[in-house]
Design a protein around this motif. Structure first.
Motif, mmCIF file in Angstrom:
data_model
loop_
_atom_site.group_PDB
_atom_site.id
_atom_site.type_symbol
_atom_site.label_atom_id
_atom_site.label_comp_id
_atom_site.label_asym_id
_atom_site.label_seq_id
_atom_site.Cartn_x
_atom_site.Cartn_y
_atom_site.Cartn_z
ATOM 1 N N THR A 162 0.847 -1.190 0.000
ATOM 2 C CA THR A 162 0.000 0.000 0.000
ATOM 3 C C THR A 162 0.880 1.236 0.000
ATOM 4 O O THR A 162 2.062 1.168 0.348
ATOM 5 C CB THR A 162 -0.954 0.026 1.201
ATOM 6 O OG1 THR A 162 -1.848 1.116 1.051
ATOM 7 C CG2 THR A 162 -0.224 0.124 2.512
ATOM 8 N N VAL A 163 0.298 2.361 -0.386
ATOM 9 C CA VAL A 163 0.980 3.652 -0.337
ATOM 10 C C VAL A 163 0.001 4.650 0.268
ATOM 11 O O VAL A 163 -0.755 5.306 -0.439
ATOM 12 C CB VAL A 163 1.421 4.114 -1.747
ATOM 13 C CG1 VAL A 163 2.156 5.435 -1.666
ATOM 14 C CG2 VAL A 163 2.282 3.069 -2.409
ATOM 15 N N PRO A 164 -0.035 4.762 1.611
ATOM 16 C CA PRO A 164 -0.955 5.712 2.232
ATOM 17 C C PRO A 164 -0.418 7.139 2.122
ATOM 18 O O PRO A 164 0.778 7.357 1.978
ATOM 19 C CB PRO A 164 -1.020 5.255 3.688
ATOM 20 C CG PRO A 164 0.280 4.569 3.914
ATOM 21 C CD PRO A 164 0.686 3.975 2.600
ATOM 22 N N GLY A 165 -1.313 8.087 2.200
ATOM 23 C CA GLY A 165 -0.927 9.494 2.165
ATOM 24 C C GLY A 165 -1.922 10.323 2.950
ATOM 25 O O GLY A 165 -3.061 9.911 3.163
ATOM 26 N N ALA A 166 -1.500 11.503 3.377
ATOM 27 C CA ALA A 166 -2.381 12.383 4.141
ATOM 28 C C ALA A 166 -1.953 13.832 3.924
ATOM 29 O O ALA A 166 -0.785 14.100 3.642
ATOM 30 C CB ALA A 166 -2.339 12.041 5.626
ATOM 31 N N ASP A 167 -2.899 14.750 4.049
ATOM 32 C CA ASP A 167 -2.641 16.181 3.962
ATOM 33 C C ASP A 167 -3.114 16.828 5.255
ATOM 34 O O ASP A 167 -4.234 16.608 5.702
ATOM 35 C CB ASP A 167 -3.397 16.812 2.792
ATOM 36 C CG ASP A 167 -2.887 16.341 1.456
ATOM 37 O OD1 ASP A 167 -1.686 16.082 1.344
ATOM 38 O OD2 ASP A 167 -3.704 16.221 0.515
ATOM 39 N N LEU A 168 -2.259 17.646 5.830
ATOM 40 C CA LEU A 168 -2.603 18.411 7.037
ATOM 41 C C LEU A 168 -2.648 19.885 6.636
ATOM 42 O O LEU A 168 -1.680 20.406 6.087
ATOM 43 C CB LEU A 168 -1.561 18.181 8.136
ATOM 44 C CG LEU A 168 -1.786 18.890 9.454
ATOM 45 C CD1 LEU A 168 -3.097 18.454 10.078
ATOM 46 C CD2 LEU A 168 -0.639 18.629 10.395
ATOM 47 N N VAL A 169 -3.780 20.524 6.874
ATOM 48 C CA VAL A 169 -3.951 21.920 6.465
ATOM 49 C C VAL A 169 -4.401 22.749 7.662
ATOM 50 O O VAL A 169 -5.048 22.265 8.579
ATOM 51 C CB VAL A 169 -4.988 22.057 5.314
ATOM 52 C CG1 VAL A 169 -4.495 21.387 4.064
ATOM 53 C CG2 VAL A 169 -6.323 21.502 5.706
ATOM 54 N N ALA A 170 -4.039 24.036 7.636
ATOM 55 C CA ALA A 170 -4.484 24.993 8.654
ATOM 56 C C ALA A 170 -4.674 26.325 7.959
ATOM 57 O O ALA A 170 -3.899 26.691 7.084
ATOM 58 C CB ALA A 170 -3.467 25.101 9.776
ATOM 59 N N GLY A 171 -5.740 27.037 8.319
ATOM 60 C CA GLY A 171 -5.964 28.337 7.700
ATOM 61 C C GLY A 171 -7.265 28.954 8.133
ATOM 62 O O GLY A 171 -8.034 28.380 8.902
ATOM 63 N N PRO A 172 -7.547 30.156 7.619
ATOM 64 C CA PRO A 172 -8.770 30.856 7.982
ATOM 65 C C PRO A 172 -9.937 30.394 7.122
ATOM 66 O O PRO A 172 -9.778 29.789 6.091
ATOM 67 C CB PRO A 172 -8.440 32.307 7.691
ATOM 68 C CG PRO A 172 -7.459 32.225 6.570
ATOM 69 C CD PRO A 172 -6.656 30.975 6.826
ATOM 70 N N GLY A 173 -11.153 30.707 7.606
ATOM 71 C CA GLY A 173 -12.351 30.445 6.840
ATOM 72 C C GLY A 173 -12.907 29.060 7.040
ATOM 73 O O GLY A 173 -12.341 28.226 7.718
ATOM 74 N N ARG A 174 -14.072 28.848 6.436
ATOM 75 C CA ARG A 174 -14.746 27.562 6.589
ATOM 76 C C ARG A 174 -14.401 26.627 5.488
ATOM 77 O O ARG A 174 -14.324 26.765 4.385
ATOM 78 C CB ARG A 174 -16.250 27.788 6.629
ATOM 79 C CG ARG A 174 -16.991 26.527 6.913
ATOM 80 C CD ARG A 174 -18.407 26.786 7.320
ATOM 81 N NE ARG A 174 -18.956 25.478 7.621
ATOM 82 C CZ ARG A 174 -19.434 25.133 8.774
ATOM 83 N NH1 ARG A 174 -19.454 25.984 9.739
ATOM 84 N NH2 ARG A 174 -19.903 23.949 8.988
#
Length: 174
Positions: A162-174
């Motif tokens: 398998t090749v798992p992946g993830a994105d972590l984001v932070a910022g303003p707004g909905r």
């Protein structure tokens, strides 16, 4: 046969055909999809509490069994190479999509932090078994009788890819 009986039978047959078509149409897209979305409804709690709650959802992949590789006959062995073949499975790792509000420390409004980990493809092979008998093939030097040797046994290890992946984001707004 009376016309009313004919109409009744025609209506029943039409209803059964429509039900079978509806079941077949509903099953076809479900079988074609590799994962099932899992929403987590928090709207009611958000409205009743009057606060912004995290948005959470996920994906649950459907495992699909494959056809096992058959035994392989090898020269010099009395039994096939893989007595218990490995069964291939394909599916995926569950996915997650979450977005949570963070109170802004210096002013009004909200900042958000989120994580998105899509469902990743997964292929696996179950464990297998390879054994060989304590006898060899017939030996012409011993009048066609087999020779003795030590029995052989081996466990074929399971395999995961398998090749798992993830994105972590932070910022303003909905």
């Amino acid at each position: 046969m009376k016309p009313t009986v004919r109409r009744t039978i025609a209506a029943v047959v039409t209803g059964v055909a429509a039900a079978a078509a509806a079941v077949g149409a509903a099953a076809a897209p479900a079988a074609a999809v590799g994962s099932v979305p899992i929403p987590v409804p928090l709207d009611g709690a958000e409205k009743s509490l009057g606060v912004e709650l995290p948005e959470v959802g996920g994906e649950l992949p459907l495992p699909l069994p494959g056809a096992p590789e058959g035994p392989r006959y090898t020269e010099g062995r009395l039994l096939p190479d893989r007595a218990l073949p490995q069964l291939p499975l394909t599916g995926g790792l569950p996915g997650l999509d979450a977005r949570a509000p963070l109170p802004h420390v210096l002013g009004p409004g909200f900042d958000h932090a989120g994580v998105s980990a899509p469902a990743a493809d997964l292929s696996a092979l179950t464990p297998g078994l390879a054994v060989d008998a304590p006898l060899t093939q017939p030996n012409p030097d011993h009048f066609g009788l087999p020779d003795l040797r030590l029995p052989q046994a081996g466990v074929l290890a399971p395999v995961l890819r398998t090749v798992p992946g993830a994105d972590l984001v932070a910022g303003p707004g909905r």
